[in-house]
Design an enzyme around this catalytic site. Structure first.
Site, PDB file in Angstrom:
ATOM      1  CE  LYS A  39      -2.460   1.825   3.617  1.00 54.08           C
ATOM      2  NZ  LYS A  39      -2.456   3.294   3.591  1.00 54.08           N
ATOM      3  CG  ASP A  66      -5.111   4.644   1.555  1.00 53.86           C
ATOM      4  OD1 ASP A  66      -6.255   4.982   1.193  1.00 53.86           O
ATOM      5  OD2 ASP A  66      -4.791   4.465   2.740  1.00 53.86           O
ATOM      6  CE  LYS A  68      -8.159   6.965   3.850  1.00 54.69           C
ATOM      7  NZ  LYS A  68      -6.736   6.525   3.829  1.00 54.69           N
ATOM      8  CG  ASP A  71     -12.059  17.477  -7.240  1.00 60.83           C
ATOM      9  OD1 ASP A  71     -12.958  18.247  -7.654  1.00 60.83           O
ATOM     10  OD2 ASP A  71     -10.903  17.854  -7.009  1.00 60.83           O
ATOM     11  CB  THR A 120     -11.384   4.255  11.642  1.00 69.69           C
ATOM     12  OG1 THR A 120     -10.087   4.549  11.141  1.00 69.69           O
ATOM     13  CG2 THR A 120     -11.995   3.120  10.866  1.00 69.69           C
ATOM     14  NE  ARG A 211       1.945   2.625  12.950  1.00 68.54           N
ATOM     15  CZ  ARG A 211       1.061   3.370  13.586  1.00 68.54           C
ATOM     16  NH1 ARG A 211       1.478   4.346  14.366  1.00 68.54           N
ATOM     17  NH2 ARG A 211      -0.235   3.156  13.433  1.00 68.54           N
TER      18      ARG A 211
HETATM   19  O1  C5P Z   1       1.119   1.021  10.868  1.00 64.53           O
HETATM   20  P1  C5P Z   1      -0.311   0.546  10.765  1.00 64.53           P
HETATM   21  O2  C5P Z   1      -0.450  -0.956  10.670  1.00 64.53           O
HETATM   22  O3  C5P Z   1      -1.212   1.162  11.819  1.00 64.53           O
HETATM   23  O4  C5P Z   1      -0.775   1.124   9.346  1.00 64.53           O
HETATM   24  C1  C5P Z   1      -2.110   1.045   8.908  1.00 64.53           C
HETATM   25  C2  C5P Z   1      -2.247   1.690   7.575  1.00 64.53           C
HETATM   26  O5  C5P Z   1      -3.619   1.705   7.212  1.00 64.53           O
HETATM   27  C3  C5P Z   1      -1.784   3.140   7.527  1.00 64.53           C
HETATM   28  O6  C5P Z   1      -1.253   3.370   6.215  1.00 64.53           O
HETATM   29  C4  C5P Z   1      -3.049   3.937   7.721  1.00 64.53           C
HETATM   30  O7  C5P Z   1      -3.004   5.185   7.105  1.00 64.53           O
HETATM   31  C5  C5P Z   1      -4.064   3.045   7.034  1.00 64.53           C
HETATM   32  N1  C5P Z   1      -5.433   3.250   7.493  1.00 64.53           N
HETATM   33  C6  C5P Z   1      -5.818   3.076   8.804  1.00 64.53           C
HETATM   34  N2  C5P Z   1      -7.116   3.280   9.162  1.00 64.53           N
HETATM   35  C7  C5P Z   1      -8.011   3.638   8.262  1.00 64.53           C
HETATM   36  C8  C5P Z   1      -7.650   3.796   6.929  1.00 64.53           C
HETATM   37  C9  C5P Z   1      -6.328   3.595   6.572  1.00 64.53           C
HETATM   38  O8  C5P Z   1      -4.995   2.736   9.643  1.00 64.53           O
HETATM   39  N3  C5P Z   1      -9.269   3.791   8.614  1.00 64.53           N
END
Ligand code: C5P
Length: 235
Positions: A39, A66, A68, A71, A120, A211
């Protein structure tokens, strides 16, 4: 490909939330053939990461862009056509009817559109402050239904919402869930997390994990452990 037919390994999407292309490419090299799906979000896309979409797609990887998008319809359509040419597999748009309709019409053969229903990080108070009268759960439901009617390919939701979203849209749409944490790993800023196994059991088709993999001492081993948990949950 229908969600039920996706190979366990291909259900893990690694979020390349890294500061630049060099760091992202180094991570892709370390993960090697263990990871098939990446991603790319705002951080990397706006730091010169868009050519990496083409490069990864050219090397046989899948890419979830991603961005999002939201427009006027014409602008969304033209943007989606450009993303399709990069070779991305998934693209996110906000779940507004005009935006979803324009994205679906412009996506071509290969690119799939994922709708983000309600971010979220939003609660009922945030929606009210933004001028909405609906609760988060009512708006998620309404937008998931609209996404399905408009031919959107999938929904991004938290693992906690996955079972409910499946009830609304059935099992033909792809459910993609971030907020996944292997047991014992740091949650960071994620508030509502599930383990990979529980997220799959709750109905997620793809898990987005950042992460816990990219900050691990051994990213490849971390990714493979998550894939093993996904496989077990699918049995
Ligand atoms: O590091 P981590 O596992 O928390 O990363 C989750 C990824 O999913 C990040 O790129 C974050 O921006 C994305 N994301 C999220 N919650 C959402 C939409 C996207 O954590 N509702």
């Amino acid at each position: 490909m229908k969600p039920a037919e996706i190979a366990p390994r291909d259900r893990l999407i690694v979020a390349l939330d890294l500061p630049g292309v060099a760091a992202a490419e180094a991570m892709v090299d370390r993960l090697g053939d263990a990871v098939t799906f990446y991603k790319i979000g705002y951080q990397l896309a706006y730091a010169g990461g868009l050519p990496l979409v083409q490069k990864l797609a050219g090397s046989g990887k899948k890419v979830f862009l991603d961005l999002k998008m939201h427009d006027i319809g014409n602008t969304v359509s033209r943007g989606v056509e450009s993303v399709a040419k990069l070779g991305a597999t998934f693209l996110t748009v906000h779940a507004y009817p005009q935006t979803m309709k324009a994205a679906v019409e412009a996506r071509g053969e290969r690119l799939k559109i994922l709708a983000v229903t309600v971010l979220t990080s939003y609660d009922d108070g945030d929606l009210h402050a933004a001028g909405y009268r609906l609760s988060v759960s009512d708006l998620v439901e309404a937008r998931a239904q609209q996404a399905q009617v408009l031919g959107v390919d999938g929904i991004v939701c938290s693992p906690e919402e996955a079972a409910r979203v499946h009830k609304i849209v059935g099992h033909q749409m792809h459910l993609v869930t971030p907020g996944v944490r292997p047991a014992g790993s740091a949650t960071g800023d994620q508030k509502r997390v599930m383990t990979p196994g529980r997220a799959i059991a709750a109905g997620a088709d793809y898990l987005v994990v950042g992460r816990p993999i990219v900050e691990a001492a051994d990213p490849r081993a971390a990714a493979e452990a998550i894939q093993a948990e996904i496989s077990q949950a699918l049995v």
